[in-house]
Design a protein around this motif. Structure first.
Motif, PDB file in Angstrom:
ATOM      1  N   SER A 207      35.017  -9.649  30.184  1.00 47.82           N
ATOM      2  CA  SER A 207      34.558  -9.356  31.545  1.00 47.82           C
ATOM      3  C   SER A 207      35.559  -9.765  32.608  1.00 47.82           C
ATOM      4  O   SER A 207      35.490  -9.298  33.746  1.00 47.82           O
ATOM      5  CB  SER A 207      33.219 -10.065  31.805  1.00 47.82           C
ATOM      6  OG  SER A 207      33.369 -11.470  31.682  1.00 47.82           O
ATOM      7  N   GLN A 208      36.513 -10.649  32.273  1.00 50.22           N
ATOM      8  CA  GLN A 208      37.495 -11.124  33.244  1.00 50.22           C
ATOM      9  C   GLN A 208      38.860 -10.466  33.071  1.00 50.22           C
ATOM     10  O   GLN A 208      39.843 -10.934  33.651  1.00 50.22           O
ATOM     11  CB  GLN A 208      37.629 -12.648  33.133  1.00 50.22           C
ATOM     12  CG  GLN A 208      36.352 -13.417  33.387  1.00 50.22           C
ATOM     13  CD  GLN A 208      35.845 -13.247  34.809  1.00 50.22           C
ATOM     14  OE1 GLN A 208      36.631 -13.057  35.736  1.00 50.22           O
ATOM     15  NE2 GLN A 208      34.545 -13.316  34.981  1.00 50.22           N
ATOM     16  N   THR A 209      38.927  -9.378  32.302  1.00 54.03           N
ATOM     17  CA  THR A 209      40.183  -8.675  32.055  1.00 54.03           C
ATOM     18  C   THR A 209      40.064  -7.231  32.516  1.00 54.03           C
ATOM     19  O   THR A 209      39.064  -6.573  32.221  1.00 54.03           O
ATOM     20  CB  THR A 209      40.530  -8.708  30.550  1.00 54.03           C
ATOM     21  OG1 THR A 209      40.548 -10.069  30.102  1.00 54.03           O
ATOM     22  CG2 THR A 209      41.891  -8.076  30.297  1.00 54.03           C
ATOM     23  N   PRO A 210      41.058  -6.705  33.234  1.00 53.08           N
ATOM     24  CA  PRO A 210      40.972  -5.313  33.694  1.00 53.08           C
ATOM     25  C   PRO A 210      41.071  -4.330  32.534  1.00 53.08           C
ATOM     26  O   PRO A 210      41.794  -4.566  31.560  1.00 53.08           O
ATOM     27  CB  PRO A 210      42.149  -5.182  34.656  1.00 53.08           C
ATOM     28  CG  PRO A 210      43.103  -6.259  34.252  1.00 53.08           C
ATOM     29  CD  PRO A 210      42.269  -7.384  33.736  1.00 53.08           C
ATOM     30  N   HIS A 211      40.350  -3.221  32.658  1.00 52.16           N
ATOM     31  CA  HIS A 211      40.323  -2.163  31.660  1.00 52.16           C
ATOM     32  C   HIS A 211      40.816  -0.860  32.299  1.00 52.16           C
ATOM     33  O   HIS A 211      40.526  -0.587  33.464  1.00 52.16           O
ATOM     34  CB  HIS A 211      38.904  -1.962  31.108  1.00 52.16           C
ATOM     35  CG  HIS A 211      38.392  -3.109  30.302  1.00 52.16           C
ATOM     36  ND1 HIS A 211      38.132  -4.339  30.836  1.00 52.16           N
ATOM     37  CD2 HIS A 211      38.088  -3.200  28.977  1.00 52.16           C
ATOM     38  CE1 HIS A 211      37.678  -5.162  29.897  1.00 52.16           C
ATOM     39  NE2 HIS A 211      37.639  -4.492  28.757  1.00 52.16           N
ATOM     40  N   ARG A 212      41.530  -0.057  31.521  1.00 53.28           N
ATOM     41  CA  ARG A 212      42.001   1.235  32.011  1.00 53.28           C
ATOM     42  C   ARG A 212      40.836   2.208  32.096  1.00 53.28           C
ATOM     43  O   ARG A 212      40.072   2.383  31.146  1.00 53.28           O
ATOM     44  CB  ARG A 212      43.082   1.778  31.085  1.00 53.28           C
ATOM     45  CG  ARG A 212      44.392   1.001  31.125  1.00 53.28           C
ATOM     46  CD  ARG A 212      45.378   1.547  30.128  1.00 53.28           C
ATOM     47  NE  ARG A 212      44.904   1.317  28.762  1.00 53.28           N
ATOM     48  CZ  ARG A 212      45.484   1.839  27.679  1.00 53.28           C
ATOM     49  NH1 ARG A 212      46.530   2.646  27.818  1.00 53.28           N
ATOM     50  NH2 ARG A 212      45.020   1.565  26.481  1.00 53.28           N
ATOM     51  N   VAL A 213      40.738   2.852  33.255  1.00 53.06           N
ATOM     52  CA  VAL A 213      39.610   3.729  33.555  1.00 53.06           C
ATOM     53  C   VAL A 213      40.124   4.955  34.295  1.00 53.06           C
ATOM     54  O   VAL A 213      41.104   4.871  35.054  1.00 53.06           O
ATOM     55  CB  VAL A 213      38.551   2.988  34.393  1.00 53.06           C
ATOM     56  CG1 VAL A 213      37.451   3.940  34.879  1.00 53.06           C
ATOM     57  CG2 VAL A 213      37.923   1.854  33.595  1.00 53.06           C
ATOM     58  N   ILE A 214      39.480   6.092  34.101  1.00 54.59           N
ATOM     59  CA  ILE A 214      39.726   7.309  34.874  1.00 54.59           C
ATOM     60  C   ILE A 214      38.527   7.529  35.777  1.00 54.59           C
ATOM     61  O   ILE A 214      37.387   7.628  35.300  1.00 54.59           O
ATOM     62  CB  ILE A 214      39.952   8.525  33.959  1.00 54.59           C
ATOM     63  CG1 ILE A 214      41.216   8.322  33.109  1.00 54.59           C
ATOM     64  CG2 ILE A 214      40.076   9.797  34.784  1.00 54.59           C
ATOM     65  CD1 ILE A 214      41.505   9.478  32.180  1.00 54.59           C
ATOM     66  N   CYS A 215      38.759   7.581  37.098  1.00 51.26           N
ATOM     67  CA  CYS A 215      37.649   7.713  38.043  1.00 51.26           C
ATOM     68  C   CYS A 215      37.166   9.153  38.079  1.00 51.26           C
ATOM     69  O   CYS A 215      37.691  10.040  37.393  1.00 51.26           O
ATOM     70  CB  CYS A 215      38.066   7.234  39.439  1.00 51.26           C
ATOM     71  SG  CYS A 215      39.110   8.390  40.336  1.00 51.26           S
ATOM     72  N   VAL A 216      36.181   9.433  38.923  1.00 52.28           N
ATOM     73  CA  VAL A 216      35.559  10.747  38.984  1.00 52.28           C
ATOM     74  C   VAL A 216      36.537  11.800  39.498  1.00 52.28           C
ATOM     75  O   VAL A 216      36.399  12.990  39.195  1.00 52.28           O
ATOM     76  CB  VAL A 216      34.295  10.677  39.870  1.00 52.28           C
ATOM     77  CG1 VAL A 216      34.657  10.352  41.308  1.00 52.28           C
ATOM     78  CG2 VAL A 216      33.493  11.972  39.797  1.00 52.28           C
ATOM     79  N   LEU A 228      33.079  -4.969  38.855  1.00 53.30           N
ATOM     80  CA  LEU A 228      32.189  -3.809  38.848  1.00 53.30           C
ATOM     81  C   LEU A 228      30.744  -4.220  39.044  1.00 53.30           C
ATOM     82  O   LEU A 228      29.952  -3.494  39.659  1.00 53.30           O
ATOM     83  CB  LEU A 228      32.354  -3.048  37.529  1.00 53.30           C
ATOM     84  CG  LEU A 228      31.605  -1.726  37.400  1.00 53.30           C
ATOM     85  CD1 LEU A 228      32.079  -0.750  38.455  1.00 53.30           C
ATOM     86  CD2 LEU A 228      31.797  -1.129  36.017  1.00 53.30           C
ATOM     87  N   ARG A 229      30.363  -5.393  38.546  1.00 50.07           N
ATOM     88  CA  ARG A 229      28.991  -5.872  38.727  1.00 50.07           C
ATOM     89  C   ARG A 229      28.670  -6.144  40.193  1.00 50.07           C
ATOM     90  O   ARG A 229      27.518  -6.100  40.598  1.00 50.07           O
ATOM     91  CB  ARG A 229      28.762  -7.146  37.916  1.00 50.07           C
ATOM     92  CG  ARG A 229      28.583  -6.930  36.420  1.00 50.07           C
ATOM     93  CD  ARG A 229      28.354  -8.235  35.707  1.00 50.07           C
ATOM     94  NE  ARG A 229      28.044  -8.052  34.305  1.00 50.07           N
ATOM     95  CZ  ARG A 229      26.824  -7.930  33.810  1.00 50.07           C
ATOM     96  NH1 ARG A 229      25.780  -7.968  34.618  1.00 50.07           N
ATOM     97  NH2 ARG A 229      26.631  -7.774  32.512  1.00 50.07           N
ATOM     98  N   SER A 230      29.701  -6.434  41.003  1.00 49.87           N
ATOM     99  CA  SER A 230      29.456  -6.727  42.412  1.00 49.87           C
ATOM    100  C   SER A 230      29.262  -5.477  43.258  1.00 49.87           C
ATOM    101  O   SER A 230      28.962  -5.584  44.443  1.00 49.87           O
ATOM    102  CB  SER A 230      30.620  -7.553  42.974  1.00 49.87           C
ATOM    103  OG  SER A 230      31.830  -6.811  42.925  1.00 49.87           O
ATOM    104  N   GLY A 231      29.461  -4.294  42.670  1.00 48.71           N
ATOM    105  CA  GLY A 231      29.212  -3.057  43.397  1.00 48.71           C
ATOM    106  C   GLY A 231      30.411  -2.513  44.143  1.00 48.71           C
ATOM    107  O   GLY A 231      30.262  -1.573  44.932  1.00 48.71           O
ATOM    108  N   GLN A 232      31.618  -3.041  43.932  1.00 49.84           N
ATOM    109  CA  GLN A 232      32.787  -2.542  44.634  1.00 49.84           C
ATOM    110  C   GLN A 232      33.240  -1.212  44.050  1.00 49.84           C
ATOM    111  O   GLN A 232      32.920  -0.855  42.922  1.00 49.84           O
ATOM    112  CB  GLN A 232      33.924  -3.558  44.546  1.00 49.84           C
ATOM    113  CG  GLN A 232      33.631  -4.886  45.221  1.00 49.84           C
ATOM    114  CD  GLN A 232      34.828  -5.803  45.193  1.00 49.84           C
ATOM    115  OE1 GLN A 232      35.948  -5.362  44.987  1.00 49.84           O
ATOM    116  NE2 GLN A 232      34.601  -7.087  45.413  1.00 49.84           N
ATOM    117  N   ASN A 233      34.025  -0.476  44.861  1.00 51.92           N
ATOM    118  CA  ASN A 233      34.574   0.792  44.414  1.00 51.92           C
ATOM    119  C   ASN A 233      35.581   0.541  43.303  1.00 51.92           C
ATOM    120  O   ASN A 233      36.415  -0.362  43.407  1.00 51.92           O
ATOM    121  CB  ASN A 233      35.235   1.521  45.586  1.00 51.92           C
ATOM    122  CG  ASN A 233      35.417   2.998  45.309  1.00 51.92           C
ATOM    123  OD1 ASN A 233      35.782   3.389  44.207  1.00 51.92           O
ATOM    124  ND2 ASN A 233      35.147   3.820  46.307  1.00 51.92           N
TER     125      ASN A 233
END
Length: 398
Positions: A207-216, A228-233
């Motif tokens: 949970s404390q490590t960034p993961h590679r993601v493709i946004c919408v 991500l749990r805090s609701g940020q973009n």
């Protein structure tokens, strides 16, 4: 004579009154040993010696707190004694510390003993319907294997269990609460799917490590599950926080203002970028200032930083170097009202940004010398005054 330093009993058995030195005092050896073994007054009705008085005070403190002494006898004022308080907690207070006002029960005072912490942990798990599989106590910060009421075998730290049960009202099982790695990974994937994004990281990294993601919108980004749990973009480009987007915005704004950079390279949001303004002034705008509408050139705004001064507060022993633009008298009046009523030196009419660069040099030199501010960033003790004056007088623009 101080209590405990003279004979208090007529030794009918003929015991000789041999003397010994204890804590630089001459004491009767038989009376000294006797005073630690008995309570009350001596056979002659005299007040108890120091050891007896300490024992009486300790027992009186236990009685007042409704605590029970589990030791067979008094062990001395520096020796921990096993005690059970009115709440049933086990503790080992020292009579000397109890006399100083310390808590008799460490559990009631917020810091239980190892024996009591082990019992409290087992009790919390039992009340939650679980079973502790560990045989021995490993410590409050060491994971212990338990089985929750739903059959999950999990490792939990007793300190976390105690804190969560008392303050956050959460269960003892991280799997039931959705806080184990598998549950966290599933929650992360669901949160990404709700935003139209997809994780391309092949493995769960925590949970404390960034993961590679493709946004919408198809942007590649790095996302922290905890963020991500805090609701940020999740996408910096979509939110306008990407360095490339910020750089393009910064360069476009400077072009609109007619400012030419010495080197068209983005150095960061709070880093000054050397440039020449429309009127030919040398300046160093920061992207964060440009985005706030503060302008690019200090000379055009009247902030030329052409004066440096040093003021002193003799009452508090504080010296402050500072810079200003134009006439320094208004700024010096503000410092005088604040208690800096001694003007050490002031220099005006310096070259462009010379005062600014000199002030930065003073702060860096004082930090390297181990002289830390006593208030804010520019308020230093009197020890800094010789160094400040030496740097100012030896500067090339003074």
């Amino acid at each position: 004579m101080v209590d405990g330093t003279r004979c208090r009993v007529i030794h009918d058995d003929g015991t000789p009154c041999t003397r010994l030195t204890h804590n630089a005092l001459s004491i009767c050896q038989p009376c000294y040993k006797w005073s630690w073994r008995r309570g009350g007054t001596d056979p002659n009705g005299r007040p108890p010696a120091r050891g007896q008085k300490g024992e009486a005070d300790f027992l009186a403190a236990l009685t007042a707190a409704n605590a029970s002494l589990l030791e067979e006898r008094y062990l001395g004022y520096k020796v921990p004694h096993r005690v059970r308080c009115i709440e049933g907690h086990l503790s080992r207070p020292t009579p000397g510390r109890v006399q100083q006002g310390k808590n008799i029960c460490s559990s009631c005072g917020g810091k239980p003993t190892a024996e009591q912490a082990w019992l409290d942990f087992q009790n919390i798990v039992h009340q939650a319907g679980g079973v502790v599989l560990e045989v021995n106590w490993l410590g409050s910060q060491k994971p212990h294997l338990i089985v929750c009421r739903k059959g999950h075998e999990v490792l939990v730290r007793p300190a976390h269990v105690a804190y969560g049960t008392k303050r956050r009202k959460r269960g003892i099982c991280v799997t039931c609460a959705g806080r184990d790695p598998k549950a966290a990974e599933a929650h992360f994937d669901r949160a990404l799917a709700d935003r139209g994004a997809k994780r391309i990281e092949p493995e769960w990294l925590g949970s404390q490590t960034p993961h590679r993601v493709i946004c919408v919108k198809g942007h590649d980004c790095m996302v922290w599950p905890a963020v991500l749990r805090s609701g940020q973009n999740i996408c910096m480009k979509c939110s306008g926080r990407d360095p490339e987007v910020l750089a393009d915005t910064f360069f476009a704004r400077l072009d609109d203002l007619g400012v030419k950079l010495h080197e068209r390279r983005y150095l960061g949001a709070i880093t000054p970028h050397p440039a020449i303004c429309r009127k030919g002034h040398a300046c160093a705008p920061r992207p964060s200032d440009i985005s706030r509408g503060r302008g690019a050139c200090g000379a055009c705004k009247g902030r030329i930083w052409d004066a440096i001064y040093v003021v002193h507060d003799p009452t508090r022993g504080i010296v402050k170097p500072g810079i200003t633009s134009g006439d320094p008298r208004p700024r010096l009046s503000d410092h005088e009202r604040a208690g800096f009523n001694r003007l050490v030196c002031v220099y005006t009419g310096l070259a462009d940004r010379a005062a600014f660069e000199l002030e930065r040099k003073i702060l860096v030199t004082l930090d390297a010398a181990g002289i830390k501010p006593v208030q804010g960033f520019e308020y230093f003790p009197d020890d800094a005054l010789p160094i400040i004056l030496d740097l100012i007088r030896n500067h090339s623009h003074i």
